[in-house]
Design a protein around this motif. Sequence first.
Motif, PDB file in Angstrom:
ATOM      1  N   PHE A  37      -8.423  -1.671   6.206  1.00  0.00           N
ATOM      2  CA  PHE A  37      -9.211  -0.722   5.416  1.00  0.00           C
ATOM      3  C   PHE A  37      -9.088   0.643   6.082  1.00  0.00           C
ATOM      4  CE2 PHE A  37     -12.355  -4.357   4.187  1.00  0.00           C
ATOM      5  CZ  PHE A  37     -11.487  -4.790   3.205  1.00  0.00           C
TER       6      PHE A  37
ATOM      7  N   LYS B 105      -9.071   1.612  15.127  1.00  0.00           N
ATOM      8  CA  LYS B 105      -7.715   2.012  15.558  1.00  0.00           C
ATOM      9  C   LYS B 105      -7.656   2.107  17.087  1.00  0.00           C
ATOM     10  CE  LYS B 105      -5.901   2.392  11.467  1.00  0.00           C
ATOM     11  NZ  LYS B 105      -5.020   1.311  11.011  1.00  0.00           N
TER      12      LYS B 105
ATOM     13  N   SER C 187      -1.339   3.414  13.580  1.00  0.00           N
ATOM     14  CA  SER C 187      -2.527   4.025  14.154  1.00  0.00           C
ATOM     15  C   SER C 187      -2.755   5.373  13.464  1.00  0.00           C
ATOM     16  CB  SER C 187      -2.375   4.153  15.675  1.00  0.00           C
ATOM     17  OG  SER C 187      -3.607   4.541  16.237  1.00  0.00           O
ATOM     18  N   SER C 188      -3.542   6.216  14.074  1.00  0.00           N
ATOM     19  CA  SER C 188      -3.984   7.401  13.344  1.00  0.00           C
ATOM     20  C   SER C 188      -4.361   8.518  14.310  1.00  0.00           C
ATOM     21  CB  SER C 188      -5.219   7.004  12.520  1.00  0.00           C
ATOM     22  OG  SER C 188      -5.911   8.144  12.092  1.00  0.00           O
TER      23      SER C 188
ATOM     24  N   GLY D 286       0.822  -1.217   0.000  1.00  0.00           N
ATOM     25  CA  GLY D 286       0.000   0.000   0.000  1.00  0.00           C
ATOM     26  C   GLY D 286       0.851   1.260   0.000  1.00  0.00           C
TER      27      GLY D 286
ATOM     28  N   LEU E 236       3.497  -8.788   3.097  1.00  0.00           N
ATOM     29  CA  LEU E 236       2.292  -9.637   3.043  1.00  0.00           C
ATOM     30  C   LEU E 236       1.131  -8.723   2.676  1.00  0.00           C
ATOM     31  CD1 LEU E 236       1.031 -12.227   5.659  1.00  0.00           C
ATOM     32  CD2 LEU E 236      -0.493 -10.484   4.751  1.00  0.00           C
ATOM     33  N   ASP E 237       0.433  -9.057   1.591  1.00  0.00           N
ATOM     34  CA  ASP E 237      -0.678  -8.186   1.159  1.00  0.00           C
ATOM     35  C   ASP E 237      -1.684  -9.015   0.392  1.00  0.00           C
ATOM     36  OD1 ASP E 237      -2.180  -5.882  -0.039  1.00  0.00           O
ATOM     37  OD2 ASP E 237      -0.496  -4.760   0.770  1.00  0.00           O
TER      38      ASP E 237
ATOM     39  N   PHE F 136      -3.689  -7.350  -1.717  1.00  0.00           N
ATOM     40  CA  PHE F 136      -3.903  -6.444  -2.855  1.00  0.00           C
ATOM     41  C   PHE F 136      -5.351  -5.969  -2.966  1.00  0.00           C
ATOM     42  CE2 PHE F 136      -0.254  -9.174  -4.060  1.00  0.00           C
ATOM     43  CZ  PHE F 136       0.724  -8.200  -3.910  1.00  0.00           C
TER      44      PHE F 136
ATOM     45  N   PHE G  70       0.615  -2.522   8.673  1.00  0.00           N
ATOM     46  CA  PHE G  70      -0.134  -1.488   7.948  1.00  0.00           C
ATOM     47  C   PHE G  70      -1.498  -1.982   7.483  1.00  0.00           C
ATOM     48  CE2 PHE G  70       4.379  -0.787   6.812  1.00  0.00           C
ATOM     49  CZ  PHE G  70       4.539   0.536   7.164  1.00  0.00           C
ATOM     50  N   ALA G  71      -1.652  -3.302   7.296  1.00  0.00           N
ATOM     51  CA  ALA G  71      -2.820  -3.818   6.566  1.00  0.00           C
ATOM     52  C   ALA G  71      -4.124  -3.450   7.263  1.00  0.00           C
ATOM     53  CB  ALA G  71      -2.718  -5.342   6.441  1.00  0.00           C
TER      54      ALA G  71
ATOM     55  N   ALA H 222      -1.514 -12.909   0.707  1.00  0.00           N
ATOM     56  CA  ALA H 222      -2.334 -13.586   1.723  1.00  0.00           C
ATOM     57  C   ALA H 222      -3.265 -12.569   2.366  1.00  0.00           C
ATOM     58  CB  ALA H 222      -1.439 -14.209   2.802  1.00  0.00           C
ATOM     59  N   ASP H 223      -4.402 -13.087   2.823  1.00  0.00           N
ATOM     60  CA  ASP H 223      -5.313 -12.247   3.601  1.00  0.00           C
ATOM     61  C   ASP H 223      -5.013 -12.500   5.082  1.00  0.00           C
ATOM     62  OD1 ASP H 223      -8.531 -11.074   3.065  1.00  0.00           O
ATOM     63  OD2 ASP H 223      -7.706 -11.373   5.080  1.00  0.00           O
TER      64      ASP H 223
ATOM     65  N   PHE I  74      -0.555  11.575  11.207  1.00  0.00           N
ATOM     66  CA  PHE I  74      -1.465  12.679  10.908  1.00  0.00           C
ATOM     67  C   PHE I  74      -1.858  12.576   9.432  1.00  0.00           C
ATOM     68  CE2 PHE I  74      -2.457  14.972  14.777  1.00  0.00           C
ATOM     69  CZ  PHE I  74      -1.838  14.093  15.648  1.00  0.00           C
TER      70      PHE I  74
ATOM     71  N   SER J 232      -4.263  -2.297  -3.464  1.00  0.00           N
ATOM     72  CA  SER J 232      -2.945  -2.017  -4.059  1.00  0.00           C
ATOM     73  C   SER J 232      -2.737  -2.981  -5.210  1.00  0.00           C
ATOM     74  CB  SER J 232      -1.841  -2.199  -3.012  1.00  0.00           C
ATOM     75  OG  SER J 232      -1.952  -3.468  -2.411  1.00  0.00           O
TER      76      SER J 232
END
Length: 340
Positions: free
Chosen positions: A83, A152, A123-124, A10, A30-31, A33, A80-81, A57-58, A177, A36
């Motif tokens: 939504f 999160k 996180s966010s 991503g 590991l993604d 997609f 990172f994975a 992989a999921d 941010f 991405s």
Amino acid sequence: MSVLLTGGAGFIGSHTAVVLIESGYDVVVLDNFSNSKPSVIGRIEQITGKPCPCEEADLSDGPLVDAVFRRHDFDAVVHFAGFKAVGESVEKPREYYENNLIGTLRLIEAMTRRGVKRMIFSSSATVYRADNPVPYYEDFPLGATNPYGWTKVMIERILCDVCAADPGWGAALLRYFNPIGAHPSGRIGEDPNGIPNNLLPYVSKVAGGELPLLHIFGDDYDTPDGTGVRDYIHVMDLARGHLLALGYMRDRRGAFPFNLGTGKGYSVREVVAAFEKVCGRALPVRVDPRRPGDLPSVYANADRARKELGFTARLGLDEMCADAWRWQKRREEADGATAE
Ligand SMILES: NC(=O)c1ccc[n+]([C@@H]2O[C@H](COP(=O)([O-])OP(=O)(O)OC[C@H]3O[C@@H](n4cnc5c(N)ncnc54)[C@H](O)[C@@H]3O)[C@@H](O)[C@H]2O)c1
């Protein structure tokens, strides 16, 4: 040192992969997609000149994730994975809780089984309650206004509890941010599916002629020019923050939240003006009513990351816009040349 990057194909993951590989880490992506393209992996390899193994992989598929952990000998995971679209999470809360929470739980299980107990988590700033004053400090009260933000908050809680239950565990909770920009090569950048939710990808697409008009949602906020203010951070600076966090967590146990921002806010109009400078033309904008739930001003207090991690953002708004614009143009060329 070997590091698994979940969601490493991503936007933020791919830039972090480049920074880690260039710093001597062995990186495995590991993604699944879902947001991405597999071609990103080749571009990471082109930029770094080194291999970047990828496991498709999921994360919510426990046996598959276990198998990935058996094939490699990881020292740490950068997670990172997930939504990430706030608006979509309001429409599809179940999907967001399932993907983000179940995926994280399966990952923690696989890690614990293999004795991998270091995680850097994406996180966010959305974890801060909306009634906090700015700038946001790490010890401010947490809370969210949408399902994405709650995932999160919940994952941070889960990681704090895992670290409390097992004194061998350590997690850095990196509260990003507003990451924007792209790799200076123009080979990787943000490539959202469909209409972008965030300001900069939207502005890029207006500048590139893919979208007709930029909507500014509200110009009557209590901010210097009336438009919303956010703490934009160059994705390459953010990627470097992960490198520093991995070093910080090497000998530490417990959960450590860090803001990753610049500590400075820019308004929507300032971002548009900076982008117009780099793309060389005025962009069509229309002021629309405020969107429900949008805050006037959000920016970080960046002291803790500076003091503890040695992290300071180096790149300013002009570089963020220049790199985003280079990526927009190269992406158009690449899309025209190859069917991905
Ligand atoms: N971009 C931002 O503005 C921002 C801000 C704060 C936090 N974050 C967080 O940072 C992380 C990375 O964000 P990004 O902008 O790079 O997003 P992105 O969508 O570009 O990257 C996420 C990656 O995870 C993958 N993925 C999603 N669910 C998966 C699953 N179940 N199994 C395997 N792979 C899966 C996607 O295919 C994608 O490649 C996310 O957790 C996001 O919530 C992003």
